[in-house]
Enzyme design. Structure first.
Site, short mmCIF file in Angstrom:
data_model
loop_
_atom_site.label_atom_id
_atom_site.label_comp_id
_atom_site.label_asym_id
_atom_site.label_seq_id
_atom_site.Cartn_x
_atom_site.Cartn_y
_atom_site.Cartn_z
N LYS A 116 -19.54 4.15 13.25
CA LYS A 116 -19.95 5.46 13.76
C LYS A 116 -18.99 6.02 14.79
CE LYS A 116 -24.50 4.35 13.99
NZ LYS A 116 -25.90 4.62 14.32
N GLY A 164 -29.87 3.82 10.19
CA GLY A 164 -31.30 3.79 9.91
C GLY A 164 -32.16 3.48 11.11
N GLU A 200 -24.58 8.97 23.38
CA GLU A 200 -24.44 10.41 23.18
C GLU A 200 -25.71 11.10 23.69
OE1 GLU A 200 -23.67 10.58 18.94
OE2 GLU A 200 -25.79 10.60 18.45
N HIS A 235 -38.34 5.85 10.18
CA HIS A 235 -37.04 5.93 9.52
C HIS A 235 -37.12 5.76 8.00
CE1 HIS A 235 -35.35 6.18 13.47
NE2 HIS A 235 -35.88 5.02 13.80
N GLU A 275 -24.98 13.16 7.41
CA GLU A 275 -26.27 13.45 8.04
C GLU A 275 -26.09 14.22 9.34
OE1 GLU A 275 -28.91 9.52 6.85
OE2 GLU A 275 -28.40 9.87 8.93
N GLU A 288 -24.39 10.44 11.10
CA GLU A 288 -23.63 9.38 10.45
C GLU A 288 -23.34 9.78 9.01
OE1 GLU A 288 -26.94 6.10 9.39
OE2 GLU A 288 -26.99 6.75 11.47
N ASN A 290 -23.40 8.33 5.08
CA ASN A 290 -23.85 7.28 4.16
C ASN A 290 -22.90 7.26 2.97
OD1 ASN A 290 -26.18 6.70 5.74
ND2 ASN A 290 -27.08 8.57 4.95
N ARG A 292 -22.82 6.01 0.00
CA ARG A 292 -23.43 5.54 -1.25
C ARG A 292 -24.20 6.70 -1.89
NH1 ARG A 292 -27.01 4.48 3.00
NH2 ARG A 292 -28.92 5.66 2.63
#
Ligand code: MV4
Length: 470
Positions: A116, A164, A200, A235, A275, A288, A290, A292
């Site tokens: 990240k 997640g 953050e 989540h 996201e 972040e 993902n 996939r």
């Protein structure tokens, strides 16, 4: 093109990949655990190889056994699905080094976007909006305290390797920040084998907005617009939709384009989701990436007409994307409800066991992606999602109406499922008016529990009282 693909996954996503491969004239190999021996998706594959017992560390997470299965079946490529090894850069590398095409990004691009801190640096450099915070992983706690004073509390401590929601701590003052960094480090080290954390600015009430992107090996990268996934609990997403309702068209275009720029700058090939959180003023902040295909990809397929899994296979084989950005138009609205074998009245307890009856919905604009059927026994080893009900319609209102009808038709017995909860969500004014945020489902469930507890005249020892506390 590939002759044969091995699917390193199970359940509905294994079936989804089999369907896309078949439509391309490609053979499929399923690997499965002994707990999945009777999995209905396996019947649809050309070949199947048992790779170990039920627990996933001994089967779906065993790189050596998956590679051995690919070797003995002469597969050309491996599709990882989602979860399991899908975001494991080491697995992507072992696939490549063993002569199998990994249907996903290069290990390098996966590692760059999967971390990240490195992902956020790249995002900032290409103009993708991010939260203010530390540039790098925290070395010295006092440096982090200084950054927190600059950006202002509350702040959130996150694991660089996380995702997640694991390894996160919210801090509202310096004392909470010091202890939060310590505990997040320990949790991240235990969970991901990497204790690096960063901070953050923390945003309290937001919507979850995510952009579907896809790149090829020829330097093309496009977005397929966005999804709203604010309906979630702990989540776990429950409902996803595309497009995100009520977002300013110019802001939305900018953020979608910035997501495509981000994956282009990572020389990314394959499907990726960028996201974001969106605040009440429709400011966006990247969370972040993902690397996939995601569970909720079908809503994007329904509004764009793009077969995302087909494109994943094509780009892995070295083909250019079958479309250009300008070809992508949004058509109508799509909603997905995740059908989980869980009891929402008992803390979402997973319901393993035999499905005795299964009556699927249908009709115009209704799609069911499920590996389940009557006679299928849900094993206790894996996640409880037994299908995804997706509806498409010309407007959001019509999509909601069609979803209500489809949920009403869908009968699964005797196990408890999330179907009744989805019926409540579809009738909820906050969902209908899109005046929701990422906490509204949890607030609704809490209010429901409280109403049940106070409405019950019996004492705390009663079944109803016990139920509401479960
Ligand atoms: C945040 C946040 C507020 N501010 N980051 C949770 C999972 C991980 N993907 C990031 N998450 C969050 N990051 C900042 N700076 C709130 C969350 C968050 C959340 C995000 C998306 C969907 C549901 C969520 C539920 C709780 C917290």
């Amino acid at each position: 093109m590939f002759k044969r693909i091995l699917i390193a996954n199970r359940g509905e996503i294994a079936l989804r990949v089999i369907r896309a491969a078949k439509a391309l004239g490609i053979e499929t190999v399923c690997v499965y655990s002994t707990a999945d021996k009777a999995g209905p998706w396996i019947e649809q594959a050309d070949r199947a190889v048992c790779i170990g017992p039920g627990p996933s560390p001994e089967s779906y997470l065993r790189i050596d056994r998956i590679i051995a299965a690919a070797e003995v079946t002469h597969a050309d490529a491996i599709h990882p699905g989602y979860g399991f090894l899908s975001e494991n850069a080491h697995f992507a590398e072992v696939c490549r080094d063993s002569g199998f095409e990994f249907i996903g990004p290069s290990p390098e691009a996966m590692a760059l976007l999967g971390d990240k801190v490195s992902c956020k640096k790249l995002a900032r450099s290409v103009g993708t909006p991010v939260f203010p915070g530390t540039e790098n992983a925290i070395d010295d706690i006092e440096d982090a305290v200084k950054v927190a004073e600059e950006i202002g509390y509350p702040v959130i401590v996150k694991a660089t390797a996380g995702g997640g929601g694991r390894g996160m701590r919210v801090a509202r003052d310096a004392a909470q920040l010091r202890t939060g960094i310590e505990s997040a480090r320990q949790e991240a080290a235990a969970a991901f084998g990497n204790g690096a954390v960063y901070i953050e600015k923390f945003l309290e009430n937001a919507r979850h907005f995510e952009v579907q992107t896809i790149g090829d090996k020829h330097g093309n990268a496009v977005h397929l617009f966005e999804r709203d996934c604010s309906s979630q609990r702990r989540h776990q997403k429950l409902v996803e939709e595309a497009p995100a309702p009520g977002v300013d068209p110019a802001k939305r275009m900018k953020v979608c384009e910035s997501a495509a720029s981000l994956i282009a700058s990572a020389k990314y090939s394959g499907a990726a989701t960028v996201e974001f959180l969106m605040d009440a003023k429709q400011n966006f902040y990247m969370l972040e990436v993902n690397t996939r295909v995601q569970v909720e990809h079908p809503v994007t397929e329904m509004i764009t007409g793009v077969d995302i899994v087909r494109e994943q296979i094509m780009v892995a084989a070295g083909k250019p994307l079958s479309f250009k950005q300008a070809d992508i138009k949004v058509n109508g609205h799509a909603i997905e409800c995740r059908i989980n074998a869980e009891d929402p009245d008992r803390g979402f307890m997973p319901q393993a066991g035999l499905i005795e009856s299964f009556s699927a919905p249908g009709g115009l604009g209704v799609r069911l992606d499920s590996h389940a059927r009557a006679g299928y026994r849900i094993p206790p080893n894996y996640d409880s999602m037994i299908g995804k009900l997706i509806v498409h319609g010309p407007t959001r209102e019509i999509a909601i109406a069609r979803m209500k009808v489809a949920l009403g038709e869908f009968k699964i017995g005797p196990l408890k499922t999330t179907i009744p909860l989805h019926l409540k969500l579809m009738a909820n004014p906050d969902f209908q008016n899109a005046t929701f945020d990422i906490h509204y489902v949890e607030r609704l469930l809490k209010a429901q529990d409280a109403a049940r507890a106070s409405g019950s005249t019996s004492k705390s020892g009663s079944a109803a009282g016990a139920e509401s506390r479960a």
